[in-house]
Design a protein around this motif. Sequence first.
Motif, PDB file in Angstrom:
ATOM      1  N   THR A  47       0.931  -1.258   0.049  1.00 45.87           N
ATOM      2  CA  THR A  47      -0.057   0.016  -0.076  1.00 45.87           C
ATOM      3  C   THR A  47       0.880   1.350   0.078  1.00 45.87           C
ATOM      4  OG1 THR A  47      -0.342  -0.233   2.458  1.00 45.87           O
ATOM      5  CG2 THR A  47      -1.778  -1.110   1.213  1.00 45.87           C
ATOM      6  N   LYS A  48       2.136   1.107   0.563  1.00 46.31           N
ATOM      7  CA  LYS A  48       3.027   2.225   0.559  1.00 46.31           C
ATOM      8  C   LYS A  48       3.411   2.702  -0.728  1.00 46.31           C
ATOM      9  CE  LYS A  48       5.701   2.542   4.146  1.00 46.31           C
ATOM     10  NZ  LYS A  48       6.938   2.528   4.941  1.00 46.31           N
ATOM     11  N   SER A  49       3.663   1.699  -1.607  1.00 43.60           N
ATOM     12  CA  SER A  49       4.231   1.889  -2.984  1.00 43.60           C
ATOM     13  C   SER A  49       2.973   2.376  -3.699  1.00 43.60           C
ATOM     14  CB  SER A  49       4.652   0.432  -3.488  1.00 43.60           C
ATOM     15  OG  SER A  49       5.792   0.061  -2.860  1.00 43.60           O
ATOM     16  N   ALA A  50       1.843   1.931  -3.474  1.00 48.55           N
ATOM     17  CA  ALA A  50       0.713   2.320  -4.185  1.00 48.55           C
ATOM     18  C   ALA A  50       0.416   3.910  -4.125  1.00 48.55           C
ATOM     19  CB  ALA A  50      -0.565   1.659  -3.817  1.00 48.55           C
ATOM     20  N   ARG A  51       0.540   4.237  -2.838  1.00 52.82           N
ATOM     21  CA  ARG A  51       0.320   5.586  -2.267  1.00 52.82           C
ATOM     22  C   ARG A  51       1.438   6.602  -2.931  1.00 52.82           C
ATOM     23  NH1 ARG A  51      -1.009   3.604   2.839  1.00 52.82           N
ATOM     24  NH2 ARG A  51       0.833   3.992   3.694  1.00 52.82           N
ATOM     25  N   TYR A  52       2.609   6.026  -3.094  1.00 54.60           N
ATOM     26  CA  TYR A  52       3.795   6.630  -3.700  1.00 54.60           C
ATOM     27  C   TYR A  52       3.539   7.057  -5.100  1.00 54.60           C
ATOM     28  CZ  TYR A  52       8.510   7.797  -5.279  1.00 54.60           C
ATOM     29  OH  TYR A  52       9.631   8.349  -5.847  1.00 54.60           O
ATOM     30  N   GLU A  53       3.283   6.047  -5.913  1.00 51.00           N
ATOM     31  CA  GLU A  53       2.713   6.169  -7.310  1.00 51.00           C
ATOM     32  C   GLU A  53       1.789   7.354  -7.451  1.00 51.00           C
ATOM     33  OE1 GLU A  53       2.360   2.133  -8.858  1.00 51.00           O
ATOM     34  OE2 GLU A  53       4.037   1.411  -8.476  1.00 51.00           O
ATOM     35  N   LEU A  92      -0.277  18.161 -11.665  1.00 50.12           N
ATOM     36  CA  LEU A  92      -0.219  19.420 -11.050  1.00 50.12           C
ATOM     37  C   LEU A  92       0.692  20.165 -11.842  1.00 50.12           C
ATOM     38  CD1 LEU A  92      -1.099  21.654  -9.008  1.00 50.12           C
ATOM     39  CD2 LEU A  92       0.686  20.556  -7.274  1.00 50.12           C
ATOM     40  N   LEU A  93       2.020  19.511 -11.924  1.00 54.56           N
ATOM     41  CA  LEU A  93       2.926  20.318 -12.644  1.00 54.56           C
ATOM     42  C   LEU A  93       2.452  20.989 -14.281  1.00 54.56           C
ATOM     43  CD1 LEU A  93       6.211  18.508 -11.649  1.00 54.56           C
ATOM     44  CD2 LEU A  93       5.648  20.795 -11.001  1.00 54.56           C
ATOM     45  N   ASN A  94       2.139  19.894 -14.784  1.00 53.78           N
ATOM     46  CA  ASN A  94       1.537  20.196 -16.123  1.00 53.78           C
ATOM     47  C   ASN A  94       0.439  21.310 -16.301  1.00 53.78           C
ATOM     48  OD1 ASN A  94       3.110  18.253 -17.412  1.00 53.78           O
ATOM     49  ND2 ASN A  94       1.457  16.550 -17.174  1.00 53.78           N
ATOM     50  N   SER A  95      -0.381  21.277 -15.215  1.00 51.28           N
ATOM     51  CA  SER A  95      -1.299  22.265 -15.100  1.00 51.28           C
ATOM     52  C   SER A  95      -0.720  23.707 -14.974  1.00 51.28           C
ATOM     53  CB  SER A  95      -2.525  21.988 -13.930  1.00 51.28           C
ATOM     54  OG  SER A  95      -3.089  20.846 -14.115  1.00 51.28           O
ATOM     55  N   ILE A  96       0.399  23.918 -13.983  1.00 51.11           N
ATOM     56  CA  ILE A  96       0.998  25.036 -13.595  1.00 51.11           C
ATOM     57  C   ILE A  96       1.780  25.647 -14.991  1.00 51.11           C
ATOM     58  CG2 ILE A  96       2.765  26.091 -12.471  1.00 51.11           C
ATOM     59  CD1 ILE A  96       1.993  24.042  -9.990  1.00 51.11           C
ATOM     60  N   GLN A  97       2.280  24.672 -15.619  1.00 50.41           N
ATOM     61  CA  GLN A  97       2.850  25.091 -16.963  1.00 50.41           C
ATOM     62  C   GLN A  97       2.050  25.574 -18.057  1.00 50.41           C
ATOM     63  OE1 GLN A  97       5.080  21.236 -18.179  1.00 50.41           O
ATOM     64  NE2 GLN A  97       6.713  21.567 -16.497  1.00 50.41           N
ATOM     65  N   ARG A  98       1.032  24.955 -17.961  1.00 48.44           N
ATOM     66  CA  ARG A  98      -0.083  25.677 -19.231  1.00 48.44           C
ATOM     67  C   ARG A  98      -0.436  27.016 -18.499  1.00 48.44           C
ATOM     68  NH1 ARG A  98      -1.852  20.055 -19.288  1.00 48.44           N
ATOM     69  NH2 ARG A  98      -3.517  20.476 -17.860  1.00 48.44           N
ATOM     70  N   LEU A  99      -0.727  27.018 -17.309  1.00 50.79           N
ATOM     71  CA  LEU A  99      -1.315  28.183 -16.707  1.00 50.79           C
ATOM     72  C   LEU A  99      -0.219  29.507 -17.124  1.00 50.79           C
ATOM     73  CD1 LEU A  99      -3.520  29.999 -15.252  1.00 50.79           C
ATOM     74  CD2 LEU A  99      -2.358  29.038 -13.125  1.00 50.79           C
ATOM     75  N   SER A 100       0.998  29.252 -16.991  1.00 56.50           N
ATOM     76  CA  SER A 100       2.169  29.936 -16.805  1.00 56.50           C
ATOM     77  C   SER A 100       2.238  30.615 -18.192  1.00 56.50           C
ATOM     78  CB  SER A 100       3.306  29.452 -16.389  1.00 56.50           C
ATOM     79  OG  SER A 100       4.030  28.447 -17.318  1.00 56.50           O
ATOM     80  N   VAL A 149       0.913   9.684  -5.647  1.00 51.79           N
ATOM     81  CA  VAL A 149       1.443  11.116  -5.171  1.00 51.79           C
ATOM     82  C   VAL A 149       2.434  11.503  -6.546  1.00 51.79           C
ATOM     83  CG1 VAL A 149       2.991  12.561  -4.009  1.00 51.79           C
ATOM     84  CG2 VAL A 149       1.346  10.889  -2.773  1.00 51.79           C
ATOM     85  N   ILE A 150       2.952  10.502  -7.151  1.00 54.39           N
ATOM     86  CA  ILE A 150       3.842  11.069  -8.313  1.00 54.39           C
ATOM     87  C   ILE A 150       2.815  11.253  -9.481  1.00 54.39           C
ATOM     88  CG2 ILE A 150       5.561  10.332 -10.039  1.00 54.39           C
ATOM     89  CD1 ILE A 150       6.874  10.690  -7.429  1.00 54.39           C
ATOM     90  N   LYS A 151       1.875  10.483  -9.791  1.00 52.39           N
ATOM     91  CA  LYS A 151       1.074  10.815 -10.789  1.00 52.39           C
ATOM     92  C   LYS A 151       0.425  12.131 -10.684  1.00 52.39           C
ATOM     93  CE  LYS A 151       0.132   6.016 -12.134  1.00 52.39           C
ATOM     94  NZ  LYS A 151      -0.664   5.053 -12.343  1.00 52.39           N
ATOM     95  N   GLN A 152      -0.128  12.175  -9.610  1.00 50.16           N
ATOM     96  CA  GLN A 152      -0.935  13.438  -9.087  1.00 50.16           C
ATOM     97  C   GLN A 152      -0.093  14.701  -9.287  1.00 50.16           C
ATOM     98  OE1 GLN A 152      -2.479  13.005  -5.239  1.00 50.16           O
ATOM     99  NE2 GLN A 152      -4.025  11.447  -6.006  1.00 50.16           N
TER     100      GLN A 152
END
Length: 414
Positions: A387-393, A402-410, A395-398
Amino acid sequence: MADETIPPYPNLSVAELSYRLLASSLAHLHHTSQVALLDAIKADEMGPYYRSLYETPSITINPLASPRLPQSPRLMRAQLEAGPLGRRDETLQAELDDKNTKELAKLEERIEEAEKTEGESEIAEAWRAKAMYLTRIGEKASEKAIEAQKTALEKNAGVGSRIDIALSLVRIGFFFALPDLIKEYLTKAEEFIQKGGDWDRRNRLKVYKAYHLLSIRSFAPASPLLIDSLPTFTATELLPLADFISLTLICSTLVSSRPELQKVLKSPEVQGTLSEIPEPVGVLASSLCESQYDKFFRSLARVAEEEFRTSRLLNVHRRWFVRELRVKAYAQLLESYKSLTLESLARAFGVSEEWIDEELVHFISSGRLNCVVDRVNGVIETNRPSTKSARYEAVIKQGDVLLNSIQRLSKVLY
């Protein structure tokens, strides 16, 4: 509104009886279905529907998922006349046609009178009465019932009446297997609800939406709608209370966790109707909760044959439902152990070791069960994902999203 009774038109039990009567695999139900179908046709003066059984017969399996069996009308009519329904009773057809003609003439006269001398509300009510009668008698020729309901919808200004008419159109869609009509007027009913529908109509809409979701094999979103509607169920124009409770238990057994299923089983609404619903349905849910897997398997077989096979709504989902519940039961037992012998697993489910071995291999190879089978030692070893690995994955996906959304907004801002 809470005390108002919605007319159960079209009568969906008629479509259910027609399905059972036309399905060769349900020959043991043909006699009782024939008697009940003819009684219902006579009671609701269903002249157009009785005629359609012979002129354009079709086996309506499911409102959306699989509308009709691929058989020619000529072949199906021959099967009807040679089968339990027999040849059309021309005397009965003439009697029904006569009643329909006289009643429709009265309704037309009432509309003309209202349009000449009365106000908009009386005109709307007259149109609604005609639409409901056409719906009651199963008039689909040239879409008469549908067009009449749409006219009544246009002429009614009240939000409550508009919701009721939209739901009537949804029932027509279920009755005649018209998926586009169902989706269109479920959406319209939702829009009307947002403009001021009362709680009773809101709760009715939940049941309609859940019924639609079950028809398209979306059991997961249907389950919470059914459970939420348990204390407030009033949509008896769509299905009887016992059938609603049965559907809720079937859906919850597949979708809900064990604690959630136990809450459903212990609810006063379910407890009060357990004696009225089919016994295998209650046993299926309770045996899974109580880990009585041999009893669970036996009840699952009965539910598949006695409830799914005989149901116009559920039959198309029968094999899928059985497969998914078997996976759920295996996973529920295996998650309690790090390893388990094939012998004990087979004994728990009341089957042979060879059968359970073949079953597990199938589900393991398709990625449905996290375990491995050691055939040399006759042991099943669980392989729980971290479950720890699943949560880590996750978080990485989310974080990537988020980074892609910030880049499009910038890019937009700068």
